[in-house]
Design a protein around this motif. Structure first.
Motif, PDB file in Angstrom:
ATOM      1  N   UNK A 209       0.841  -1.353   0.015  1.00 43.34           N
ATOM      2  CA  UNK A 209      -0.049   0.053  -0.064  1.00 43.34           C
ATOM      3  C   UNK A 209       0.819   1.497  -0.045  1.00 43.34           C
ATOM      4  N   UNK A 210       1.794   1.245   0.797  1.00 40.95           N
ATOM      5  CA  UNK A 210       2.800   2.364   0.686  1.00 40.95           C
ATOM      6  C   UNK A 210       3.506   2.830  -0.459  1.00 40.95           C
ATOM      7  N   UNK A 211       3.963   1.576  -1.017  1.00 41.57           N
ATOM      8  CA  UNK A 211       4.814   1.751  -2.222  1.00 41.57           C
ATOM      9  C   UNK A 211       4.249   1.322  -3.489  1.00 41.57           C
ATOM     10  N   UNK A 212       3.070   0.657  -3.595  1.00 31.11           N
ATOM     11  CA  UNK A 212       2.271   0.474  -4.862  1.00 31.11           C
ATOM     12  C   UNK A 212       2.932   0.085  -5.926  1.00 31.11           C
ATOM     13  N   UNK A 213       3.978  -0.932  -6.130  1.00 27.51           N
ATOM     14  CA  UNK A 213       4.574  -1.439  -7.352  1.00 27.51           C
ATOM     15  C   UNK A 213       4.222  -2.694  -7.526  1.00 27.51           C
ATOM     16  N   UNK A 214       3.797  -2.809  -8.884  1.00 28.23           N
ATOM     17  CA  UNK A 214       3.216  -4.248  -9.152  1.00 28.23           C
ATOM     18  C   UNK A 214       4.406  -5.417  -9.212  1.00 28.23           C
ATOM     19  N   UNK A 215       5.671  -4.868  -9.460  1.00 30.64           N
ATOM     20  CA  UNK A 215       6.805  -5.870  -9.171  1.00 30.64           C
ATOM     21  C   UNK A 215       6.666  -6.380  -7.617  1.00 30.64           C
ATOM     22  N   UNK A 216       6.559  -5.431  -6.765  1.00 28.36           N
ATOM     23  CA  UNK A 216       6.555  -5.879  -5.525  1.00 28.36           C
ATOM     24  C   UNK A 216       5.424  -7.007  -5.256  1.00 28.36           C
ATOM     25  N   UNK A 217       4.333  -6.654  -5.700  1.00 31.63           N
ATOM     26  CA  UNK A 217       3.353  -7.704  -5.469  1.00 31.63           C
ATOM     27  C   UNK A 217       3.747  -8.923  -5.957  1.00 31.63           C
ATOM     28  N   UNK A 218       4.129  -9.189  -7.331  1.00 33.22           N
ATOM     29  CA  UNK A 218       4.485  -9.967  -7.923  1.00 33.22           C
ATOM     30  C   UNK A 218       5.621 -10.922  -6.980  1.00 33.22           C
ATOM     31  N   UNK A 219       6.463 -10.062  -6.676  1.00 34.16           N
ATOM     32  CA  UNK A 219       7.444 -10.951  -5.927  1.00 34.16           C
ATOM     33  C   UNK A 219       7.079 -11.539  -4.495  1.00 34.16           C
ATOM     34  N   UNK A 220       6.261 -10.582  -3.936  1.00 33.19           N
ATOM     35  CA  UNK A 220       5.654 -11.185  -2.710  1.00 33.19           C
ATOM     36  C   UNK A 220       4.908 -12.442  -2.856  1.00 33.19           C
ATOM     37  N   UNK A 221       4.187 -12.558  -3.899  1.00 32.37           N
ATOM     38  CA  UNK A 221       3.150 -13.738  -4.213  1.00 32.37           C
ATOM     39  C   UNK A 221       4.077 -15.004  -4.540  1.00 32.37           C
ATOM     40  N   UNK A 222       5.148 -14.657  -5.300  1.00 30.99           N
ATOM     41  CA  UNK A 222       5.909 -15.773  -5.460  1.00 30.99           C
ATOM     42  C   UNK A 222       6.912 -16.261  -4.202  1.00 30.99           C
ATOM     43  N   UNK A 223       7.218 -15.342  -3.465  1.00 23.73           N
ATOM     44  CA  UNK A 223       7.781 -15.640  -2.225  1.00 23.73           C
ATOM     45  C   UNK A 223       6.947 -16.544  -1.286  1.00 23.73           C
ATOM     46  N   UNK A 224       5.816 -16.137  -1.266  1.00 21.98           N
ATOM     47  CA  UNK A 224       4.644 -16.949  -0.452  1.00 21.98           C
ATOM     48  C   UNK A 224       4.573 -18.217  -1.012  1.00 21.98           C
TER      49      UNK A 224
END
Length: 529
Positions: free
Chosen positions: A179-194
């Motif tokens: 929410x703070x940084x709103x970066x699509x790549x960050x969301x994709x990275x998080x999904x993969x790590x999870x």
């Protein structure tokens, strides 16, 4: 293959355990765009402006603002006096400048803030990947990044760590950072790590590819920043040159006492006021337009326009109807010309009518072509980001499940096409035709090639699957670069188009002054006679 499908079903069961929290993150709560800017009228209150700047992490006191305002107004007054504006027009220009200055100041601090925010995001993602490769635990990776972070990023990391420690899901725990940084790549990275932490599997090579993509994206962003700076400098130079060109007539009139009455004419006063006002407003506009977030990968979609384009495109592909329309248009436009030529026995009109008929009949109508171009451009922008998510899902899911999971949140421009693809796959699970039909009407070779690679993943064994998936991601990264360059070009397109406006305004002012000079000379000649 049966063993692989069993593993995929197990992965689906694990994912379903956290389905409620994840659906809230992916569907119910989209990452917010950071800091909606206030209206420029609110900035007229120095306290509001100071609060906005403090929100960006900087200090800007009332004293500093008053000093800047005083020095800037001194320059504005000096320019007004040079152009010999009357107090009325000088006062209006000062008001315009006082309205514009707070916006210019706030946007300067916002630019610095967005630069810092971008750098923090890149550092966070890189360090998360390095730490996770060493030990595939999200909590440990967050702690590693926290030891190297400060400011807002450190606050978000602390929130995430506390949330995980009290038992929240990873999706909810990482949501404050997104929410703070709103970066699509960050969301994709998080999904993969999870997925990796919950389900295991091979992840090192995929993480390396994601890291390479982040490095490439960082370089492109810095290049885009340079492009913005070049555009801004070009416009500033154009503004300065425009004022200097306009000043030549002022020097000419003021040095010749016999011509000095021109400077008192109302037309001259209005023209000079408009030129200087346009220059001030243009600078404020450029400052605002070229100051934005480098992290907002969310593309604003005009769904009504997309629906209209698909409708026009499908209608144009109705060959029979298109031929009838062409025949009708040909008869209406060229028929009277040919009839008139036969009536007057004029070969010119007859030949001209025949040529006109050929042109009207064989040249395709513009609505369908324009719609197709817009749809292709939209697909080229959105397809890479969507297929990147698909490729990462394929680490644990099969092709069909990855497509089905992506459909609800897929880009609007081809969301319906995805549902058609899923329906065709259900009817023909092993055939290649469903994949060939995906967006085939638009004829985009890169998209068709990658979609066919999805089909090939159904046929490879588990040993080759990782290689194929990584090949898909690498291939898609090239499309991502192309799409992002298109988005970057769109962002500066409007600003580039106004580069000529200062010079055009100055040229118009020169013509006005020359016209006033000619009128003045005629008046003088009339008095002498």
């Amino acid at each position: 293959m049966r063993k692989k499908k069993d593993q995929q079903r197990q992965g689906q069961e694990i994912k379903a355990q956290n389905n409620q929290s994840k659906s809230r993150r992916t569907k119910g709560e989209k990452p917010k765009k950071h800091k909606k800017q206030k209206g420029f009228l609110q900035y007229l209150n120095p306290k509001e402006m100071e609060t906005e700047i403090i929100g960006y992490g900087y200090q800007y006191s009332l004293k500093s603002y008053l000093i800047t305002l005083f020095l800037s107004l001194a320059v504005v007054v000096a320019v007004c006096r040079f152009f010999q504006l009357t107090p009325k027009y000088m006062a209006i220009l000062i008001v315009i400048f006082c309205f514009s200055l707070p916006v210019i100041i706030v946007d300067q601090f916002r630019f610095l803030y967005e630069q810092k925010r971008f750098r923090q995001s890149v550092d966070y993602m890189e360090q998360m990947i390095y730490s996770f490769k060493r030990k595939p635990k999200i909590l440990e990776s967050l702690r590693d990044v926290l030891s190297l972070s400060d400011g807002k990023m450190a606050e978000c990391l602390n929130q995430a760590i506390e949330a995980i420690n009290r038992g929240d899901s990873y999706e909810d725990a990482l949501l404050p950072i997104e929410n703070e940084y709103g970066c699509e790549r960050m969301k994709i990275l998080h999904d993969f790590l999870i997925k990796v932490e919950r389900q295991g599997g091979k992840y090192q090579s995929t993480l390396n590819i994601i890291l390479d993509d982040i490095h490439s994206w960082t370089e492109r962003t810095y290049s885009f920043q340079k492009d913005r700076k070049v555009v801004k400098n070009s416009i500033i130079i154009s503004l300065v040159m425009g004022v200097m060109i306009t000043a030549t007539t002022v020097i000419l009139f003021s040095r010749n006492k016999s011509m000095s009455p021109i400077l008192k004419m109302e037309a001259y006063q209005i023209g000079s006021f408009l030129v200087l006002g346009v220059m001030i407003l243009l600078f404020a506009f450029v400052q605002k337009k070229l100051t934005g977030s480098w992290l907002e990968d969310i593309h604003d979609t005009n769904e009504k326009q997309i629906d209209k384009d698909w409708k026009n495109f499908r209608k144009e592909r109705n060959v029979g109807k298109e031929i009838m329309q062409s025949v009708f248009a040909t008869l209406i436009c060229s028929g009277p010309v040919i009839i008139f030529g036969l009536w007057q026995s004029s070969k010119i009109f007859i030949i001209g009518g025949i040529v006109l008929a050929i042109v009207i009949f064989f040249v395709p109508t513009g609505n369908g072509n324009a719609a197709k171009k817009r749809l292709i451009k939209e697909c080229e922008k959105e397809f890479p980001g969507w297929i990147r998510g698909i490729a990462l899902d394929l680490q644990t899911d099969n092709v069909y499940m990855s497509l089905r999971n992506s459909a609800p949140n897929a880009p609007y421009v081809f969301r319906n096409e995805i549902y058609k693809l899923l329906d065709e796959i259900e009817k023909d699970p092993t055939g290649i035709l469903p994949y060939q039909h995906f967006l085939e009407d638009l004829e985009v070779p890169d998209i068709h090639s990658i979609v066919k690679m999805l089909y090939s993943l159904n046929e490879v064994g588990s040993d080759d699957a990782e290689t194929q998936i990584n090949s898909l991601i690498v291939r898609n990264n090239a499309l991502i670069e192309k799409a992002e360059r298109l988005k970057d070009a769109d962002k500066v397109k409007l600003v580039k188009q106004i580069t000529w406006l200062p010079m055009l305004t100055s040229t118009a002012k020169i013509f006005l002054d020359m016209g006033l000079l000619i009128m003045f000379l005629f008046q003088m000649m009339g008095k002498l006679q």
